[in-house]
Enzyme design. Sequence first.
Site, PDB file in Angstrom:
ATOM      1  N   TYR A  81     -12.714  14.496  -6.132  1.00 36.71           N
ATOM      2  CA  TYR A  81     -11.794  13.698  -6.965  1.00 36.71           C
ATOM      3  C   TYR A  81     -11.124  14.584  -8.012  1.00 36.71           C
ATOM      4  O   TYR A  81      -9.892  14.625  -8.129  1.00 36.71           O
ATOM      5  CB  TYR A  81     -12.620  12.591  -7.613  1.00 36.71           C
ATOM      6  CG  TYR A  81     -11.977  11.791  -8.720  1.00 36.71           C
ATOM      7  CD1 TYR A  81     -10.969  10.861  -8.464  1.00 36.71           C
ATOM      8  CD2 TYR A  81     -12.429  11.914 -10.042  1.00 36.71           C
ATOM      9  CE1 TYR A  81     -10.421  10.086  -9.484  1.00 36.71           C
ATOM     10  CE2 TYR A  81     -11.897  11.142 -11.062  1.00 36.71           C
ATOM     11  CZ  TYR A  81     -10.894  10.231 -10.786  1.00 36.71           C
ATOM     12  OH  TYR A  81     -10.379   9.460 -11.803  1.00 36.71           O
ATOM     13  N   LEU A 100      -0.961   4.557 -11.373  1.00 32.31           N
ATOM     14  CA  LEU A 100      -2.385   4.348 -11.652  1.00 32.31           C
ATOM     15  C   LEU A 100      -3.209   4.302 -10.363  1.00 32.31           C
ATOM     16  O   LEU A 100      -4.441   4.285 -10.409  1.00 32.31           O
ATOM     17  CB  LEU A 100      -2.585   3.000 -12.355  1.00 32.31           C
ATOM     18  CG  LEU A 100      -1.985   2.837 -13.749  1.00 32.31           C
ATOM     19  CD1 LEU A 100      -1.565   1.393 -13.982  1.00 32.31           C
ATOM     20  CD2 LEU A 100      -2.988   3.258 -14.800  1.00 32.31           C
ATOM     21  N   ARG A 119     -18.458  15.066 -22.435  1.00 32.78           N
ATOM     22  CA  ARG A 119     -16.997  14.913 -22.436  1.00 32.78           C
ATOM     23  C   ARG A 119     -16.487  14.507 -23.810  1.00 32.78           C
ATOM     24  O   ARG A 119     -16.406  13.314 -24.105  1.00 32.78           O
ATOM     25  CB  ARG A 119     -16.593  13.805 -21.462  1.00 32.78           C
ATOM     26  CG  ARG A 119     -16.761  14.135 -20.012  1.00 32.78           C
ATOM     27  CD  ARG A 119     -16.280  12.957 -19.201  1.00 32.78           C
ATOM     28  NE  ARG A 119     -16.445  13.208 -17.794  1.00 32.78           N
ATOM     29  CZ  ARG A 119     -16.474  12.239 -16.894  1.00 32.78           C
ATOM     30  NH1 ARG A 119     -16.351  10.973 -17.255  1.00 32.78           N
ATOM     31  NH2 ARG A 119     -16.619  12.537 -15.610  1.00 32.78           N
ATOM     32  N   ASN A 150       0.872  -1.167   0.000  1.00 32.66           N
ATOM     33  CA  ASN A 150       0.000   0.000   0.000  1.00 32.66           C
ATOM     34  C   ASN A 150       0.913   1.222   0.000  1.00 32.66           C
ATOM     35  O   ASN A 150       1.724   1.385   0.923  1.00 32.66           O
ATOM     36  CB  ASN A 150      -0.867  -0.027   1.265  1.00 32.66           C
ATOM     37  CG  ASN A 150      -1.908   1.064   1.251  1.00 32.66           C
ATOM     38  OD1 ASN A 150      -1.698   2.138   0.675  1.00 32.66           O
ATOM     39  ND2 ASN A 150      -3.034   0.801   1.875  1.00 32.66           N
TER      40      ASN A 150
HETATM   41  P1  NAD Z   1      -8.833   0.654 -10.690  1.00 32.35           P
HETATM   42  O1  NAD Z   1      -9.529   1.004  -9.432  1.00 32.35           O
HETATM   43  O2  NAD Z   1      -9.265  -0.569 -11.420  1.00 32.35           O
HETATM   44  O3  NAD Z   1      -7.272   0.556 -10.434  1.00 32.35           O
HETATM   45  C1  NAD Z   1      -6.587   1.283  -9.445  1.00 32.35           C
HETATM   46  C2  NAD Z   1      -5.669   0.300  -8.714  1.00 32.35           C
HETATM   47  O4  NAD Z   1      -4.894   1.048  -7.772  1.00 32.35           O
HETATM   48  C3  NAD Z   1      -6.448  -0.757  -7.919  1.00 32.35           C
HETATM   49  O5  NAD Z   1      -6.022  -2.063  -8.262  1.00 32.35           O
HETATM   50  C4  NAD Z   1      -6.116  -0.432  -6.462  1.00 32.35           C
HETATM   51  O6  NAD Z   1      -6.015  -1.586  -5.633  1.00 32.35           O
HETATM   52  C5  NAD Z   1      -4.777   0.271  -6.605  1.00 32.35           C
HETATM   53  N1  NAD Z   1      -4.501   1.157  -5.463  1.00 32.35           N
HETATM   54  C6  NAD Z   1      -5.312   2.147  -5.005  1.00 32.35           C
HETATM   55  N2  NAD Z   1      -4.756   2.714  -3.919  1.00 32.35           N
HETATM   56  C7  NAD Z   1      -3.586   2.067  -3.692  1.00 32.35           C
HETATM   57  C8  NAD Z   1      -2.571   2.196  -2.707  1.00 32.35           C
HETATM   58  N3  NAD Z   1      -2.674   3.100  -1.730  1.00 32.35           N
HETATM   59  N4  NAD Z   1      -1.498   1.372  -2.771  1.00 32.35           N
HETATM   60  C9  NAD Z   1      -1.404   0.441  -3.758  1.00 32.35           C
HETATM   61  N5  NAD Z   1      -2.326   0.275  -4.713  1.00 32.35           N
HETATM   62  C10 NAD Z   1      -3.413   1.076  -4.682  1.00 32.35           C
HETATM   63  O7  NAD Z   1      -8.966   1.925 -11.669  1.00 32.35           O
HETATM   64  P2  NAD Z   1      -8.555   2.102 -13.202  1.00 32.35           P
HETATM   65  O8  NAD Z   1      -9.790   2.305 -13.991  1.00 32.35           O
HETATM   66  O9  NAD Z   1      -7.571   1.070 -13.597  1.00 32.35           O
HETATM   67  O10 NAD Z   1      -7.855   3.533 -13.133  1.00 32.35           O
HETATM   68  C11 NAD Z   1      -6.459   3.718 -13.055  1.00 32.35           C
HETATM   69  C12 NAD Z   1      -6.145   5.217 -13.049  1.00 32.35           C
HETATM   70  O11 NAD Z   1      -6.721   5.854 -14.191  1.00 32.35           O
HETATM   71  C13 NAD Z   1      -6.679   5.970 -11.831  1.00 32.35           C
HETATM   72  O12 NAD Z   1      -5.726   6.912 -11.432  1.00 32.35           O
HETATM   73  C14 NAD Z   1      -7.921   6.677 -12.335  1.00 32.35           C
HETATM   74  O13 NAD Z   1      -8.170   7.859 -11.623  1.00 32.35           O
HETATM   75  C15 NAD Z   1      -7.530   6.948 -13.779  1.00 32.35           C
HETATM   76  N6  NAD Z   1      -8.741   7.050 -14.629  1.00 32.35           N
HETATM   77  C16 NAD Z   1      -9.337   5.951 -15.179  1.00 32.35           C
HETATM   78  C17 NAD Z   1     -10.448   6.107 -15.985  1.00 32.35           C
HETATM   79  C18 NAD Z   1     -11.096   4.957 -16.695  1.00 32.35           C
HETATM   80  O14 NAD Z   1     -11.819   5.211 -17.644  1.00 32.35           O
HETATM   81  N7  NAD Z   1     -10.886   3.705 -16.327  1.00 32.35           N
HETATM   82  C19 NAD Z   1     -11.003   7.375 -16.195  1.00 32.35           C
HETATM   83  C20 NAD Z   1     -10.400   8.469 -15.590  1.00 32.35           C
HETATM   84  C21 NAD Z   1      -9.257   8.295 -14.822  1.00 32.35           C
HETATM   85  N1  UDP Z   2     -24.863   6.159 -14.224  1.00 38.60           N
HETATM   86  C1  UDP Z   2     -26.193   5.742 -14.372  1.00 38.60           C
HETATM   87  N2  UDP Z   2     -26.556   4.530 -13.844  1.00 38.60           N
HETATM   88  C2  UDP Z   2     -25.681   3.705 -13.195  1.00 38.60           C
HETATM   89  C3  UDP Z   2     -24.331   4.138 -13.060  1.00 38.60           C
HETATM   90  C4  UDP Z   2     -23.956   5.374 -13.587  1.00 38.60           C
HETATM   91  O1  UDP Z   2     -27.032   6.443 -14.952  1.00 38.60           O
HETATM   92  O2  UDP Z   2     -26.096   2.613 -12.766  1.00 38.60           O
HETATM   93  C5  UDP Z   2     -24.433   7.441 -14.850  1.00 38.60           C
HETATM   94  C6  UDP Z   2     -23.705   8.434 -13.945  1.00 38.60           C
HETATM   95  O3  UDP Z   2     -24.606   9.241 -13.241  1.00 38.60           O
HETATM   96  C7  UDP Z   2     -22.898   9.221 -14.977  1.00 38.60           C
HETATM   97  C8  UDP Z   2     -22.547   8.190 -16.046  1.00 38.60           C
HETATM   98  O4  UDP Z   2     -23.488   7.122 -15.860  1.00 38.60           O
HETATM   99  O5  UDP Z   2     -23.702  10.214 -15.556  1.00 38.60           O
HETATM  100  C9  UDP Z   2     -21.150   7.619 -16.007  1.00 38.60           C
HETATM  101  O6  UDP Z   2     -20.863   7.164 -14.718  1.00 38.60           O
HETATM  102  P1  UDP Z   2     -19.497   6.436 -14.297  1.00 38.60           P
HETATM  103  O7  UDP Z   2     -19.705   5.890 -12.929  1.00 38.60           O
HETATM  104  O8  UDP Z   2     -19.056   5.461 -15.321  1.00 38.60           O
HETATM  105  O9  UDP Z   2     -18.392   7.557 -14.168  1.00 38.60           O
HETATM  106  P2  UDP Z   2     -18.133   9.024 -14.746  1.00 38.60           P
HETATM  107  O10 UDP Z   2     -18.151   8.955 -16.237  1.00 38.60           O
HETATM  108  O11 UDP Z   2     -19.219   9.922 -14.212  1.00 38.60           O
HETATM  109  O12 UDP Z   2     -16.802   9.373 -14.203  1.00 38.60           O
END
Ligand code: NAD
Ligand code: UDP
Length: 388
Positions: A184, A95, A340, A75
């Site tokens: 966030y 990440l 977006r 962690n």
């Molecule tokens: P995720 O939650 O699947 O992955 C994050 C990982 O980080 C998890 O496995 C979690 O256990 C680990 N983690 C969190 N806190 C930790 C800590 N203190 N020590 C060690 N490990 C830790 O999320 P994801 O979708 O893979 O996202 C990864 C990154 O991309 C994040 O920073 C997120 O904000 C960013 N992001 C993702 C999306 C998307 O579309 N998936 C969109 C916007 C931003």
């Molecule tokens: N949302 C929804 N029903 C659900 C989950 C999410 O209508 O069961 C909507 C949420 O309010 C947002 C969009 O879907 O407008 C995308 O949500 P997500 O949690 O994927 O993350 P965001 O794009 O807002 O970061």
Amino acid sequence: MATGVRLDLDGRPIKPMTICMIGAGGFIGSHLCEKLMAETPHKVLALDVYNDKIKHLLEPDSLPWAGRIQFHRLNIKNDSRLEGLIKMADLTINLAAICTPADYNTRPLDTIYSNFIDALPVVKYCSENNKRLIHFSTCEVYGKTIGSFLPKDSSLRQDPAYYVLKEDASPCIFGPIEKQRWSYACAKQLIERLIYAEGAENGLEFTIVRPFNWIGPRMDFIPGIDGPSEGVPRVLACFSNNLLRREPLKLVDGGQSQRTFVYIKDAIEAVHLMIENPDRANGQIFNVGNPHNEVTVRQLAEMMTEVYAKVSGEPPIEEPTIDVSSKEFYGEGYDDSDKRIPDMTIINRQLSWNPKTSLWDLLESTLTYQHRTYAEAIKKVIAKPVAS
Ligand code: NAD
Ligand code: UDP
């Protein structure tokens, strides 16, 4: 893995590197690890508290890339091994984050700590040890569009100048403090500013990634199957869960918000290019999304319902969607990004990257995965008599 000399976008040989990947056990991390193992000679020090999503890459020892990926369960909040692991690597990719909207207004302190305070040592160790950093931020740093503040009937709302999100020009527009949804985005914005300042004042080599709704297999969890029954994951997993259980998909505040969705495998291509083209990626902030895959959340629900019927062979239920208020669904302090659309100029210019997969195709492969992975488990849970 491909053999022979691998070249970067400028025709120079790519040297094998060691990558310290923090949060490697998550959704994006698991796909990035897969890509790096299958297609490159790089080594990965994979750091996370969990490894379920990368177990298939770690075991058995006989896998072709065994020895190139090493899991460290830690962690980053409180583990003194972090600096040593960053020092061992050429590049750090961070990440780790709390990044599910259901947490932003209900666990705002954890959200701010995770996205800002916990990332500080990572930035500091990279800067002090002259290590390159690729940091994952979010498209949510843009907040709401300028267009959302125009009168509903204003023709300017149709003008891209009022809604397309540009890394070097768009403002970051968040709601009031009591709308804790923005905890966030605000924490992510501040860590971006800190990284940028480390670059400007201390020469940190950095790249900031702003993902725009990356989706695909292994995203989040299905409540009650591989995550808490009461947990609320992101929309793909929420809607998958509803479809698997044959219950209506819940449209928050009417499902009017708009999103662009990009297939995880396309997005990982972009990260791969950043990793192997530091001269083109350093000092940049990149939008990574698919501007052509825009839908309202309601349209997403309708498309997922149609695709799921096709891949599961089960007809949709009579009333496939239901409206819920955001207060009911997320609680007090929720707010939403209205629209977006990523501007792609910078990533096109620097890395010649473009997403390829249509929304229909990415939903088809993702929902096929969801059905294969979860349908049986859900049936068993539903069939179990409830303890009285
Ligand atoms: P995720 O939650 O699947 O992955 C994050 C990982 O980080 C998890 O496995 C979690 O256990 C680990 N983690 C969190 N806190 C930790 C800590 N203190 N020590 C060690 N490990 C830790 O999320 P994801 O979708 O893979 O996202 C990864 C990154 O991309 C994040 O920073 C997120 O904000 C960013 N992001 C993702 C999306 C998307 O579309 N998936 C969109 C916007 C931003
Ligand atoms: N949302 C929804 N029903 C659900 C989950 C999410 O209508 O069961 C909507 C949420 O309010 C947002 C969009 O879907 O407008 C995308 O949500 P997500 O949690 O994927 O993350 P965001 O794009 O807002 O970061």
